[in-house]
Design a protein around this motif. Structure first.
Motif, PDB file in Angstrom:
ATOM      1  N   PHE A 297       0.836  -1.201   0.000  1.00 43.31           N
ATOM      2  CA  PHE A 297       0.000   0.000   0.000  1.00 43.31           C
ATOM      3  C   PHE A 297       0.872   1.253   0.000  1.00 43.31           C
ATOM      4  CE2 PHE A 297      -3.537   2.698   0.677  1.00 43.31           C
ATOM      5  CZ  PHE A 297      -3.196   3.618   1.663  1.00 43.31           C
ATOM      6  N   SER A 298       1.867   1.273   0.880  1.00 47.30           N
ATOM      7  CA  SER A 298       2.782   2.408   0.924  1.00 47.30           C
ATOM      8  C   SER A 298       4.090   1.991   1.579  1.00 47.30           C
ATOM      9  CB  SER A 298       2.178   3.584   1.702  1.00 47.30           C
ATOM     10  OG  SER A 298       1.983   3.230   3.066  1.00 47.30           O
ATOM     11  N   ILE A 299       5.149   2.675   1.202  1.00 47.93           N
ATOM     12  CA  ILE A 299       6.466   2.422   1.783  1.00 47.93           C
ATOM     13  C   ILE A 299       6.909   3.658   2.554  1.00 47.93           C
ATOM     14  CG2 ILE A 299       8.887   1.928   1.310  1.00 47.93           C
ATOM     15  CD1 ILE A 299       8.028   0.351  -1.123  1.00 47.93           C
ATOM     16  N   ASN A 300       7.216   3.471   3.816  1.00 44.24           N
ATOM     17  CA  ASN A 300       7.677   4.589   4.643  1.00 44.24           C
ATOM     18  C   ASN A 300       9.156   4.881   4.428  1.00 44.24           C
ATOM     19  OD1 ASN A 300       5.120   4.789   5.844  1.00 44.24           O
ATOM     20  ND2 ASN A 300       5.686   3.256   7.392  1.00 44.24           N
ATOM     21  N   ALA A 301       9.931   3.818   4.351  1.00 45.13           N
ATOM     22  CA  ALA A 301      11.374   3.976   4.206  1.00 45.13           C
ATOM     23  C   ALA A 301      11.968   2.681   3.683  1.00 45.13           C
ATOM     24  CB  ALA A 301      12.019   4.324   5.549  1.00 45.13           C
ATOM     25  N   MET A 302      13.105   2.823   3.036  1.00 39.62           N
ATOM     26  CA  MET A 302      13.882   1.664   2.602  1.00 39.62           C
ATOM     27  C   MET A 302      15.333   1.902   2.975  1.00 39.62           C
ATOM     28  SD  MET A 302      12.213   0.655  -1.091  1.00 39.62           S
ATOM     29  CE  MET A 302      12.945  -0.981  -1.117  1.00 39.62           C
ATOM     30  N   GLY A 303      16.061   0.826   3.121  1.00 40.10           N
ATOM     31  CA  GLY A 303      17.452   0.995   3.517  1.00 40.10           C
ATOM     32  C   GLY A 303      18.295  -0.229   3.219  1.00 40.10           C
ATOM     33  N   TRP A 304      19.559  -0.073   3.504  1.00 44.00           N
ATOM     34  CA  TRP A 304      20.534  -1.138   3.326  1.00 44.00           C
ATOM     35  C   TRP A 304      21.252  -1.389   4.652  1.00 44.00           C
ATOM     36  CZ3 TRP A 304      20.896  -3.925  -1.072  1.00 44.00           C
ATOM     37  CH2 TRP A 304      20.319  -3.387  -2.227  1.00 44.00           C
ATOM     38  N   TYR A 305      21.353  -2.664   4.975  1.00 41.29           N
ATOM     39  CA  TYR A 305      22.116  -3.120   6.118  1.00 41.29           C
ATOM     40  C   TYR A 305      23.210  -4.045   5.602  1.00 41.29           C
ATOM     41  CZ  TYR A 305      18.485  -1.413   9.334  1.00 41.29           C
ATOM     42  OH  TYR A 305      17.622  -0.622  10.043  1.00 41.29           O
TER      43      TYR A 305
END
Length: 121
Positions: free
Chosen positions: A29-37
């Motif tokens: 529905f929606s993405i708040n944040a994305m990241g890399w670990y």
């Protein structure tokens, strides 16, 4: 179902560059944040960089000035441009997304399968 598919890892010499990509797909529905670990052998997983839907970014001190995170909201995709790579950047890199699957659901975190980045000296 939600899937995060990473690509772009590999072997590079110190001082070289790599670009990682991660595409989120499925019931989103929606993405708040994305990241890399990343997680190196014998070490805990650590945050490398993150970006919010609004474009705010956050970096680990060890990669500031060398790595750049960017995103394409229309494609639910996040990128990590890695320059001036060092042997200590060697790790498995994991994509992460904080997203909602419907308007009434709470945000949940999803992970990709990981992609190996190896930097030779």
């Amino acid at each position: 179902q939600v899937q995060l598919v990473e690509s772009g890892g590999g072997l590079v010499q110190a001082g070289g560059s790599l670009r990682l990509s991660c595409a989120a797909s499925g019931s989103i529905f929606s993405i708040n944040a994305m990241g890399w670990y990343r997680q190196a052998p014998g070490k805990q997983r650590e945050l490398v960089a993150a970006i919010t839907a609004g474009g705010s970014t956050n970096y680990a001190d060890s990669v500031k000035g060398r790595f750049t995170i960017s995103g394409d909201n229309a494609k639910n995709t996040v990128y990590l441009q890695m320059n001036s790579l060092k042997p200590e950047d060697t790790a498995v890199y994991y994509c992460n997304a904080d997203l909602r699957r419907s308007s009434w659901s709470r945000p949940s975190r999803y992970w990709g399968q990981g992609t190996q980045v190896t930097v030779s000296s």
